[in-house]
Design a protein around this motif. Structure first.
Motif, PDB file in Angstrom:
ATOM      1  N   ASP A  40       0.823  -1.201   0.000  1.00  0.00           N
ATOM      2  CA  ASP A  40       0.000   0.000   0.000  1.00  0.00           C
ATOM      3  C   ASP A  40       0.858   1.253   0.000  1.00  0.00           C
ATOM      4  N   ASP A  90       2.574   4.532   1.666  1.00  0.00           N
ATOM      5  CA  ASP A  90       3.120   4.820   2.991  1.00  0.00           C
ATOM      6  C   ASP A  90       2.420   6.038   3.590  1.00  0.00           C
ATOM      7  N   ASP A  91       2.898   6.492   4.746  1.00  0.00           N
ATOM      8  CA  ASP A  91       2.268   7.616   5.446  1.00  0.00           C
ATOM      9  C   ASP A  91       2.292   8.910   4.637  1.00  0.00           C
ATOM     10  N   ASP A  92       3.239   9.042   3.713  1.00  0.00           N
ATOM     11  CA  ASP A  92       3.349  10.246   2.883  1.00  0.00           C
ATOM     12  C   ASP A  92       2.556  10.131   1.583  1.00  0.00           C
ATOM     13  N   GLY A  93       1.815   9.031   1.421  1.00  0.00           N
ATOM     14  CA  GLY A  93       1.036   8.847   0.202  1.00  0.00           C
ATOM     15  C   GLY A  93       1.856   8.300  -0.956  1.00  0.00           C
ATOM     16  N   GLU A  94       3.103   7.915  -0.690  1.00  0.00           N
ATOM     17  CA  GLU A  94       3.976   7.346  -1.720  1.00  0.00           C
ATOM     18  C   GLU A  94       3.865   5.826  -1.683  1.00  0.00           C
ATOM     19  N   ASP A 114       5.014   2.017  -1.453  1.00  0.00           N
ATOM     20  CA  ASP A 114       6.178   1.286  -0.965  1.00  0.00           C
ATOM     21  C   ASP A 114       6.850   0.652  -2.172  1.00  0.00           C
TER      22      ASP A 114
END
Length: 190
Positions: free
Chosen positions: A120, A122-126, A128
């Protein structure tokens, strides 16, 4: 039975992980720690982990994408994959947890490496990502396959099951223990 880090360093530098099919994977013990009264270890496989990907057309049909090969398809691909890797002096093994190869892996070259989006965002919307090195390609039933190894080491988290064996932690148990695992690893690094 409790083992200290000194015990592993002097007497037992490796543990084997065994799966439900009786396959094993020998690993070097990188770190041990206790959580909730149980002994755990962070392990690094001794042989090089590999994955087999297939080339399949994307939804538009215009470009090819690498797709992870289903576990059920691995057995039919093994004879061909073993033969192709043997040409590179590498021995493919059906190990526990992952396929692995023994032999000397060449140093990664830029042309042999690629990055795949995994999981999915990551926390920054990037997304993985993971970088892989291509070891070999082959065809089976008119489909192209690529055998790759992760560029970054594959670290495994397991419960110590005996003096020379470890048990992989199921994903749901790992997620439950994740905060304590990260805290234990962080404590050792600081």
């Amino acid at each position: 039975m409790t083992f200290s880090d000194a015990d592993f360093a002097s007497e037992l530098p490796t543990l084997s992980i065994r799966d439900e099919h009786g396959r094993t994977l020998a690993c070097q013990v990188e770190q041990t720690f206790e959580i909730e009264g149980r002994e755990y270890a962070l392990l690094l496989p001794l042989d090089t982990p590999v994955e087999i990907f297939s080339w399949q057309a994307d939804e538009s049909g215009e470009t090819d994408a690498l797709i992870d090969v289903e576990e059920s398809a691995i057995d039919r691909l093994l004879p061909t994959a073993r033969a192709v890797l043997a040409e590179h002096d590498l021995t493919l093994q059906r190990s526990a947890v992952t396929l692995s190869v023994s032999g000397e892996i060449p140093e990664p070259q830029e042309d042999d490496c690629f990055v795949l989006e995994i999981g999915d965002l990551d926390d920054d919307g990037e997304p993985d990502t993971e970088e892989f090195q291509t070891l070999a390609t082959f065809f089976h039933d008119d489909m192209e396959y690529t055998i790759c190894t992760p560029v970054d080491p594959l670290l495994l988290f397991a419960e110590i099951a005996g003096r020379d064996e470890a048990r992989m932690i199921p994903p749901e148990e790992f997620e439950r223990l994740r905060p304590e695992i990260e805290s234990s690893i962080f404590d050792v690094l600081t």
